[in-house]
Scaffold this motif. Structure first.
Motif, PDB file in Angstrom:
ATOM      1  N   ILE A 100       0.396   2.964  -5.151  1.00 15.97           N
ATOM      2  CA  ILE A 100       0.718   3.710  -3.842  1.00 15.97           C
ATOM      3  C   ILE A 100       0.436   5.157  -4.157  1.00 15.97           C
ATOM      4  O   ILE A 100       0.698   5.523  -5.131  1.00 15.97           O
ATOM      5  CB  ILE A 100       2.230   3.608  -3.593  1.00 15.97           C
ATOM      6  CG1 ILE A 100       2.291   1.486  -2.915  1.00 15.97           C
ATOM      7  CG2 ILE A 100       2.615   4.554  -2.527  1.00 15.97           C
ATOM      8  CD1 ILE A 100       3.922   1.879  -3.195  1.00 15.97           C
ATOM      9  N   ASP A 101       0.095   5.971  -3.130  1.00 14.42           N
ATOM     10  CA  ASP A 101       0.274   7.448  -2.747  1.00 14.42           C
ATOM     11  C   ASP A 101       1.208   8.499  -3.570  1.00 14.42           C
ATOM     12  O   ASP A 101       2.154   7.634  -2.747  1.00 14.42           O
ATOM     13  CB  ASP A 101      -0.576   7.813  -1.602  1.00 14.42           C
ATOM     14  CG  ASP A 101      -0.362   7.966  -0.460  1.00 14.42           C
ATOM     15  OD1 ASP A 101       0.784   7.721  -0.398  1.00 14.42           O
ATOM     16  OD2 ASP A 101      -0.427   8.303   0.558  1.00 14.42           O
ATOM     17  N   ARG A 102       1.114   9.379  -3.981  1.00 11.46           N
ATOM     18  CA  ARG A 102       2.586  10.115  -3.804  1.00 11.46           C
ATOM     19  C   ARG A 102       3.303  10.320  -2.512  1.00 11.46           C
ATOM     20  O   ARG A 102       4.653  10.761  -2.813  1.00 11.46           O
ATOM     21  CB  ARG A 102       2.664  11.324  -4.378  1.00 11.46           C
ATOM     22  CG  ARG A 102       2.496  11.274  -6.342  1.00 11.46           C
ATOM     23  CD  ARG A 102       1.697  12.285  -5.894  1.00 11.46           C
ATOM     24  NE  ARG A 102       0.663  12.595  -7.883  1.00 11.46           N
ATOM     25  CZ  ARG A 102      -0.544  13.670  -7.806  1.00 11.46           C
ATOM     26  NH1 ARG A 102      -0.415  14.737  -7.009  1.00 11.46           N
ATOM     27  NH2 ARG A 102      -1.777  14.073  -8.288  1.00 11.46           N
ATOM     28  N   ALA A 103       2.936  10.388  -2.116  1.00 10.76           N
ATOM     29  CA  ALA A 103       3.716  10.652  -0.061  1.00 10.76           C
ATOM     30  C   ALA A 103       4.494   9.244   0.065  1.00 10.76           C
ATOM     31  O   ALA A 103       5.448   9.903   0.471  1.00 10.76           O
ATOM     32  CB  ALA A 103       2.377  10.913   0.647  1.00 10.76           C
ATOM     33  N   GLY A 104       3.768   8.237  -0.756  1.00  7.21           N
ATOM     34  CA  GLY A 104       4.969   7.123  -0.337  1.00  7.21           C
ATOM     35  C   GLY A 104       3.892   6.497   0.980  1.00  7.21           C
ATOM     36  O   GLY A 104       4.668   5.485   1.934  1.00  7.21           O
ATOM     37  N   LYS A 105       2.782   6.664   1.893  1.00  3.59           N
ATOM     38  CA  LYS A 105       2.192   6.815   3.037  1.00  3.59           C
ATOM     39  C   LYS A 105       1.036   5.571   2.915  1.00  3.59           C
ATOM     40  O   LYS A 105       1.492   4.550   4.253  1.00  3.59           O
ATOM     41  CB  LYS A 105       1.660   7.872   4.027  1.00  3.59           C
ATOM     42  CG  LYS A 105       3.177   9.113   3.171  1.00  3.59           C
ATOM     43  CD  LYS A 105       3.599   8.419   5.126  1.00  3.59           C
ATOM     44  CE  LYS A 105       4.643   9.473   5.129  1.00  3.59           C
ATOM     45  NZ  LYS A 105       5.876   9.236   6.147  1.00  3.59           N
ATOM     46  N   LYS A 106       0.221   5.247   1.862  1.00  2.00           N
ATOM     47  CA  LYS A 106      -0.572   4.420   1.785  1.00  2.00           C
ATOM     48  C   LYS A 106      -0.648   3.489   0.353  1.00  2.00           C
ATOM     49  O   LYS A 106      -0.192   4.486  -0.935  1.00  2.00           O
ATOM     50  CB  LYS A 106      -2.196   5.162   2.039  1.00  2.00           C
ATOM     51  CG  LYS A 106      -2.226   5.511   3.190  1.00  2.00           C
ATOM     52  CD  LYS A 106      -3.673   6.417   3.180  1.00  2.00           C
ATOM     53  CE  LYS A 106      -3.477   7.025   4.737  1.00  2.00           C
ATOM     54  NZ  LYS A 106      -5.403   7.428   4.656  1.00  2.00           N
ATOM     55  N   LEU A 107      -0.698   2.721   0.538  1.00  2.04           N
ATOM     56  CA  LEU A 107      -1.060   1.800  -0.590  1.00  2.04           C
ATOM     57  C   LEU A 107      -2.456   1.042  -0.541  1.00  2.04           C
ATOM     58  O   LEU A 107      -2.801   0.526   0.528  1.00  2.04           O
ATOM     59  CB  LEU A 107       0.097  -0.080  -0.310  1.00  2.04           C
ATOM     60  CG  LEU A 107       0.061  -0.795  -1.326  1.00  2.04           C
ATOM     61  CD1 LEU A 107       1.450  -1.576  -1.044  1.00  2.04           C
ATOM     62  CD2 LEU A 107      -0.982  -2.093  -0.807  1.00  2.04           C
ATOM     63  N   TYR A 108      -3.368   0.811  -1.650  1.00  2.00           N
ATOM     64  CA  TYR A 108      -4.412   0.770  -1.759  1.00  2.00           C
ATOM     65  C   TYR A 108      -4.005  -0.732  -2.798  1.00  2.00           C
ATOM     66  O   TYR A 108      -3.591  -1.017  -3.607  1.00  2.00           O
ATOM     67  CB  TYR A 108      -4.783   1.670  -2.485  1.00  2.00           C
ATOM     68  CG  TYR A 108      -5.255   2.996  -1.984  1.00  2.00           C
ATOM     69  CD1 TYR A 108      -6.000   2.934  -0.883  1.00  2.00           C
ATOM     70  CD2 TYR A 108      -4.372   3.885  -1.948  1.00  2.00           C
ATOM     71  CE1 TYR A 108      -6.171   4.389  -0.687  1.00  2.00           C
ATOM     72  CE2 TYR A 108      -4.662   5.220  -0.872  1.00  2.00           C
ATOM     73  CZ  TYR A 108      -5.612   5.149  -0.273  1.00  2.00           C
ATOM     74  OH  TYR A 108      -5.655   6.387   0.124  1.00  2.00           O
ATOM     75  N   VAL A 109      -4.859  -2.511  -2.162  1.00  2.00           N
ATOM     76  CA  VAL A 109      -4.752  -2.909  -2.851  1.00  2.00           C
ATOM     77  C   VAL A 109      -6.479  -4.002  -2.811  1.00  2.00           C
ATOM     78  O   VAL A 109      -6.783  -4.093  -1.986  1.00  2.00           O
ATOM     79  CB  VAL A 109      -3.521  -3.953  -1.940  1.00  2.00           C
ATOM     80  CG1 VAL A 109      -4.094  -4.421  -0.586  1.00  2.00           C
ATOM     81  CG2 VAL A 109      -3.716  -5.304  -2.843  1.00  2.00           C
ATOM     82  N   ASN A 110      -6.269  -4.389  -3.954  1.00  2.79           N
ATOM     83  CA  ASN A 110      -6.969  -5.444  -4.693  1.00  2.79           C
ATOM     84  C   ASN A 110      -7.194  -6.707  -3.789  1.00  2.79           C
ATOM     85  O   ASN A 110      -6.189  -7.245  -4.462  1.00  2.79           O
ATOM     86  CB  ASN A 110      -7.357  -5.038  -6.041  1.00  2.79           C
ATOM     87  CG  ASN A 110      -8.559  -4.048  -6.732  1.00  2.79           C
ATOM     88  OD1 ASN A 110      -8.864  -2.822  -6.268  1.00  2.79           O
ATOM     89  ND2 ASN A 110      -7.918  -3.863  -7.853  1.00  2.79           N
ATOM     90  N   LEU A 111      -8.065  -7.042  -2.850  1.00  6.63           N
ATOM     91  CA  LEU A 111      -8.323  -8.363  -1.919  1.00  6.63           C
ATOM     92  C   LEU A 111      -8.675  -9.132  -2.529  1.00  6.63           C
ATOM     93  O   LEU A 111     -10.284  -8.858  -2.697  1.00  6.63           O
ATOM     94  CB  LEU A 111      -8.989  -7.597  -0.779  1.00  6.63           C
ATOM     95  CG  LEU A 111      -7.138  -7.410   0.005  1.00  6.63           C
ATOM     96  CD1 LEU A 111      -8.060  -6.302   1.495  1.00  6.63           C
ATOM     97  CD2 LEU A 111      -5.733  -8.078   0.470  1.00  6.63           C
TER      98      LEU A 111
END
Length: 170
Positions: A100-111
């Motif tokens: 999760i980015d520091r701003a808490g706005k985006k989550l990146y996930v390995n699918l």
């Protein structure tokens, strides 16, 4: 406790949340007396997780399992230890690393089911982008280098380290 997969220490060092893959639940452990004080049942395939320190939510992979076409991330409010929502429709039967980015706005996930990196908007709880990993399969580890606008992903077949240049929104 079932088969622990991931841990999160929160509320200072007083509590620990453990994801249990074989019982498909979360265990809340009191770290003063080392006892399970609560459990929270989720769907099949409980495994990987990520914590958002901005809103105190814990995102937990579940709802997949063998041969599933999709799975989800359960959203747990760590203050109440309750499910407050989900990120639905992630491709394949599971995912691996999440960040999760520091701003808490985006989550990146390995699918792992589609050999992609998914970008999730945590406000809308929707996938906003999928980045294919050409000639790379089973993405596993993931790391976000925000100051240098890079996202690193490691795959298992073949073993390699890939990176993406990110456009960071203000």
């Amino acid at each position: 406790m079932g088969t622990p997969s991931r841990w999160l220490i929160y509320r200072s060092p007083d509590h620990l949340i453990v994801t249990n893959g074989d019982t498909d639940d979360l265990a809340l452990v009191d770290c003063k007396n080392y006892k399970i004080i609560n459990t929270l049942k989720l769907g099949k395939g409980v495994d990987h997780s990520a914590y958002n320190p901005v809103n105190k939510y814990f995102y937990v992979e579940n709802g997949g399992g063998p041969d599933a076409k999709t799975h989800a991330l359960a959203i747990i409010d760590t203050r109440s230890f309750k499910i407050v929502g989900e990120v639905p429709g992630l491709s394949g039967d599971s995912n691996e690393g999440m960040v999760i980015d520091r701003a808490g706005k985006k989550l990146y996930v390995n699918l792992t089911g589609s050999d992609e990196v998914g970008v999730n908007d945590l406000d809308t709880r929707q996938i906003t982008a999928k980045w294919p990993l050409p000639d790379a399969h089973v993405p596993h580890a993931i790391a976000l280098d925000e100051p240098n606008h890079r996202l690193f992903t490691a795959t298992r077949k073949p073993p390699q380290l890939l990176f993406s240049i990110l456009t960071m929104e203000k």
